[in-house]
Design a protein around this motif. Structure first.
Motif, PDB file in Angstrom:
ATOM      1  N   LYS A   3       0.835  -1.209   0.000  1.00  0.00           N
ATOM      2  CA  LYS A   3       0.000   0.000   0.000  1.00  0.00           C
ATOM      3  C   LYS A   3       0.871   1.261   0.000  1.00  0.00           C
ATOM      4  N   SER A   4       1.888   1.296   0.853  1.00  0.00           N
ATOM      5  CA  SER A   4       2.740   2.493   0.920  1.00  0.00           C
ATOM      6  C   SER A   4       3.417   2.748  -0.426  1.00  0.00           C
ATOM      7  N   ILE A   5       3.913   1.668  -1.050  1.00  0.00           N
ATOM      8  CA  ILE A   5       4.622   1.862  -2.334  1.00  0.00           C
ATOM      9  C   ILE A   5       3.623   2.218  -3.434  1.00  0.00           C
TER      10      ILE A   5
ATOM     11  N   HIS B  75       0.892   4.036  -3.219  1.00  0.00           N
ATOM     12  CA  HIS B  75       0.628   5.491  -3.136  1.00  0.00           C
ATOM     13  C   HIS B  75       1.777   6.279  -3.765  1.00  0.00           C
ATOM     14  N   ARG B  76       2.992   5.907  -3.352  1.00  0.00           N
ATOM     15  CA  ARG B  76       4.168   6.666  -3.805  1.00  0.00           C
ATOM     16  C   ARG B  76       4.383   6.496  -5.303  1.00  0.00           C
ATOM     17  N   ALA B  77       4.143   5.266  -5.792  1.00  0.00           N
ATOM     18  CA  ALA B  77       4.340   5.014  -7.222  1.00  0.00           C
ATOM     19  C   ALA B  77       3.390   5.898  -8.028  1.00  0.00           C
TER      20      ALA B  77
ATOM     21  N   ALA C  34      -4.653   8.540   5.316  1.00  0.00           N
ATOM     22  CA  ALA C  34      -3.730   9.576   5.803  1.00  0.00           C
ATOM     23  C   ALA C  34      -2.530   9.711   4.867  1.00  0.00           C
ATOM     24  N   THR C  35      -2.093   8.592   4.274  1.00  0.00           N
ATOM     25  CA  THR C  35      -0.937   8.687   3.364  1.00  0.00           C
ATOM     26  C   THR C  35      -1.303   9.589   2.193  1.00  0.00           C
ATOM     27  N   THR C  36      -2.533   9.429   1.672  1.00  0.00           N
ATOM     28  CA  THR C  36      -2.957  10.286   0.564  1.00  0.00           C
ATOM     29  C   THR C  36      -2.918  11.749   0.990  1.00  0.00           C
ATOM     30  N   MET C  37      -3.563  12.045   2.114  1.00  0.00           N
ATOM     31  CA  MET C  37      -3.683  13.459   2.512  1.00  0.00           C
ATOM     32  C   MET C  37      -2.327  14.074   2.840  1.00  0.00           C
ATOM     33  N   ARG C  38      -1.551  13.370   3.641  1.00  0.00           N
ATOM     34  CA  ARG C  38      -0.297  13.975   4.100  1.00  0.00           C
ATOM     35  C   ARG C  38       0.707  14.115   2.952  1.00  0.00           C
ATOM     36  N   CYS C  39       0.807  13.082   2.113  1.00  0.00           N
ATOM     37  CA  CYS C  39       1.794  13.168   1.025  1.00  0.00           C
ATOM     38  C   CYS C  39       1.345  14.203  -0.013  1.00  0.00           C
TER      39      CYS C  39
ATOM     40  N   ALA D 172       9.176   9.704  13.956  1.00  0.00           N
ATOM     41  CA  ALA D 172       9.672   8.885  12.841  1.00  0.00           C
ATOM     42  C   ALA D 172       8.485   8.530  11.959  1.00  0.00           C
ATOM     43  N   SER D 173       8.032   9.509  11.167  1.00  0.00           N
ATOM     44  CA  SER D 173       6.859   9.292  10.315  1.00  0.00           C
ATOM     45  C   SER D 173       7.264   9.340   8.847  1.00  0.00           C
ATOM     46  N   ALA D 174       6.943   8.256   8.136  1.00  0.00           N
ATOM     47  CA  ALA D 174       7.287   8.211   6.709  1.00  0.00           C
ATOM     48  C   ALA D 174       6.361   9.091   5.886  1.00  0.00           C
ATOM     49  N   GLN D 175       5.158   9.312   6.384  1.00  0.00           N
ATOM     50  CA  GLN D 175       4.249  10.202   5.647  1.00  0.00           C
ATOM     51  C   GLN D 175       4.775  11.625   5.710  1.00  0.00           C
ATOM     52  N   LEU D 176       5.235  12.033   6.893  1.00  0.00           N
ATOM     53  CA  LEU D 176       5.806  13.375   7.055  1.00  0.00           C
ATOM     54  C   LEU D 176       7.062  13.510   6.180  1.00  0.00           C
TER      55      LEU D 176
ATOM     56  N   ALA E 195      12.031   5.234   9.683  1.00  0.00           N
ATOM     57  CA  ALA E 195      10.716   5.186   9.035  1.00  0.00           C
ATOM     58  C   ALA E 195      10.884   4.626   7.625  1.00  0.00           C
ATOM     59  N   ARG E 196       9.855   3.958   7.119  1.00  0.00           N
ATOM     60  CA  ARG E 196       9.963   3.290   5.812  1.00  0.00           C
ATOM     61  C   ARG E 196      10.540   4.227   4.751  1.00  0.00           C
ATOM     62  N   ASP E 197      11.413   3.684   3.907  1.00  0.00           N
ATOM     63  CA  ASP E 197      12.189   4.533   2.995  1.00  0.00           C
ATOM     64  C   ASP E 197      11.810   4.318   1.524  1.00  0.00           C
TER      65      ASP E 197
ATOM     66  N   ILE F 267       5.459  -0.646  12.953  1.00  0.00           N
ATOM     67  CA  ILE F 267       4.423   0.217  13.543  1.00  0.00           C
ATOM     68  C   ILE F 267       2.993  -0.222  13.169  1.00  0.00           C
ATOM     69  N   ASP F 268       2.799  -0.793  11.989  1.00  0.00           N
ATOM     70  CA  ASP F 268       1.439  -1.172  11.594  1.00  0.00           C
ATOM     71  C   ASP F 268       1.057  -2.579  12.051  1.00  0.00           C
ATOM     72  N   GLU F 269       2.010  -3.296  12.639  1.00  0.00           N
ATOM     73  CA  GLU F 269       1.771  -4.713  12.952  1.00  0.00           C
ATOM     74  C   GLU F 269       1.335  -4.957  14.392  1.00  0.00           C
TER      75      GLU F 269
ATOM     76  N   VAL G  84      -2.510   7.585  17.444  1.00  0.00           N
ATOM     77  CA  VAL G  84      -3.006   8.494  16.401  1.00  0.00           C
ATOM     78  C   VAL G  84      -3.062   7.811  15.034  1.00  0.00           C
ATOM     79  N   LYS G  85      -3.257   6.508  15.035  1.00  0.00           N
ATOM     80  CA  LYS G  85      -3.466   5.800  13.760  1.00  0.00           C
ATOM     81  C   LYS G  85      -4.954   5.906  13.400  1.00  0.00           C
ATOM     82  N   GLU G  86      -5.456   5.032  12.540  1.00  0.00           N
ATOM     83  CA  GLU G  86      -6.857   5.103  12.120  1.00  0.00           C
ATOM     84  C   GLU G  86      -7.783   5.226  13.333  1.00  0.00           C
TER      85      GLU G  86
END
Ligand code: S3P
Length: 427
Positions: free
Chosen positions: A19-21, A23-25, A92-97, A161-165, A188-190, A309-311, A336-338
């Motif tokens: 999911k994270s990749i 969004h970024r892709a 949140a990934t959509t909004m923040r990124c 340590a937020s990857a969205q930020l 944070a995920r890279d 963090i998500d697990e 402060v997750k979902e």
């Protein structure tokens, strides 16, 4: 959704794309100088919110299958003003990124989303973007207005340590008039850094610091998105807990910023095999197998928390079956997750008979405790919903998961995949 006690999960499976990749892709392909083919894309609700947003910004996306897309990048300066607010739904990934991506454009845009998303912290993104010169206003609880304008390079020391930020700042930094550096307090995920480097951006990563010099263009590349480790976590933990099980997840991303759970499961005594490790574009992938295991309590804190963090919802289910005490600290971000996941985990597992106590930044579980079927709630949080399904598989009697449909936010097809491996679930 009703879940029954199950025996022997068996399977060699694939989970949806990361999911994270995904969004970024989508976002980086939208900014590329030409067409990017995406394969392994995750058609989960959250990523579809990003897909609709980039289309609303004037980017053509051709959908060949739910997992295969062609994004016709417009170049860094080619996006168009959207006709209406971009609806980020619950993502949140959509909004923040997107805040970072839109801050340096030459037009005004606004972002909105579901109530659940709008209750989450956005100041952590808005403030550092303002330091780069961004003009961002919040209009009541419903939207964020971004008046695109020229941005400046900046030195950022991230408080979390937020990857969205981090991603928001890197996207904004592409448009800055000078170099930007970001110092992060944890790994944070890279994925953004890896994709940017693969697309020819001037990015340097070393230790806790990332430096990006503005680019004039990003090269279009084919992006093959690996399976999502955070989705694989559910069947893998289920395999560790359900008697006589063996589950292999094929082609799953094993980027070390994501696989803290595997290290912790091994530390707890789980039988884990990582095979066939290879690179798929800039990301490492492998086939990961977990067998039914006897588990022991562990103490988790520091960097490991960031890398898993998500697990924590599904990890907590495993900890109820571990011999001894499991302690999680340094995980206040879970609040402060979902949803407030510490609260949700404690409420659900207590209802099922577990011995669990909350901490301000984590929880303590004493195990092993046989779980009993109960009525539990996801509170609209996909990872809680799937964790309760895993708990239901080992609980005595019947478990009812309320508000289970939100699983589609990250993992469409979860229930069917679990059923095919032998899980007794009535949707
Ligand atoms: C994500 C980053 C993490 C994670 C979320 C996805 C991302 O959030 O919990 O599920 O794709 O960048 P934070 O950035 O808030 O740590």
């Amino acid at each position: 959704m009703i879940v029954h006690n199950s025996r022997s999960l068996q399977g060699r499976i694939r989970v949806p794309g990361d999911k994270s990749i995904s969004h970024r892709a989508l976002m980086l392909a939208a900014l590329a100088n030409g067409a990017c083919k995406l394969t392994g894309f995750s058609p989960c609700n959250d990523c579809l919110a990003t897909l609709d947003a980039i289309r609303a910004l004037g980017v053509d996306v051709e959908i060949h299958t739910p997992h295969k897309l062609t994004v016709s990048g417009k170049g860094l300066r080619g996006l168009q003003a959207p006709a209406s607010p971009l609806d980020c739904r619950r993502s949140a990934t959509t909004m923040r990124c997107l805040m970072g991506l839109l801050a340096g454009q030459i037009f005004t845009s606004s972002l909105t989303g579901d109530g659940q998303l709008l209750r989450r912290p956005m100041g952590r993104i808005i403030q550092p973007l303002r330091r780069m010169g961004a003009r961002i206003a919040t209009a009541g609880p419903v939207s964020i207005i971004i008046h695109g304008r020229p941005l400046h390079g900046c030195d950022h020391v991230l408080p979390v340590a937020s990857a969205q930020l981090k991603t928001a700042l890197l996207l904004a930094a592409l448009y800055a008039d000078g170099p930007t550096s970001i110092h992060q307090p944890g790994p944070a995920r890279d994925h953004t850094e890896r994709l940017l480097a693969a697309m020819g951006a001037h990015i340097e990563t070393g230790g806790a610091t990332i430096e990006l010099r503005p680019s004039t263009e990003l090269s279009p590349i084919p992006i093959h998105i690996p399976g999502d480790f955070s989705s694989a976590a559910f069947p893998l933990v289920a395999a560790a807990l359900v008697p006589d099980s063996r589950v292999t997840v094929l082609g799953v991303g094993v980027n070390p910023t994501r696989t803290g759970l595997l290290d912790v499961l091994r530390q707890m005594g789980a039988e884990v095999a990582i095979e066939n490790e290879r690179l798929q574009g800039p990301e490492p992938v492998a086939d990961v197998t977990v067998w039914t295991s006897t588990l022991y309590g562990v103490e988790i804190g520091g960097e490991t928390v960031v890398r898993m963090i998500d697990e924590f919802p599904v990890f907590a289910v495993a900890a109820t079956q571990a011999h001894g005490i499991t302690t999680v600290r340094d995980a206040a971000e879970l609040r402060v997750k979902e949803t407030d996941r510490i609260r949700g985990i404690v409420a659900g597992l207590k209802a099922m008979g577990a011995k669990i106590q909350p901490l301000p930044d984590g929880f303590v579980i004493q195990g092993p405790t046989p779980l009993r079927g109960a009525i539990v709630d996801s509170y609209g949080d996909h990872r809680l919903a799937m964790a309760w399904v895993v708990a239901g598989l080992i609980a005595e009697g019947e478990t009812t998961v309320n508000h289970a449909h939100c699983m589609d936010d990250s993992f469409p097809g979860f229930v069917q995949m679990m059923q095919e491996m032998g899980a007794r679930i009535e949707p």
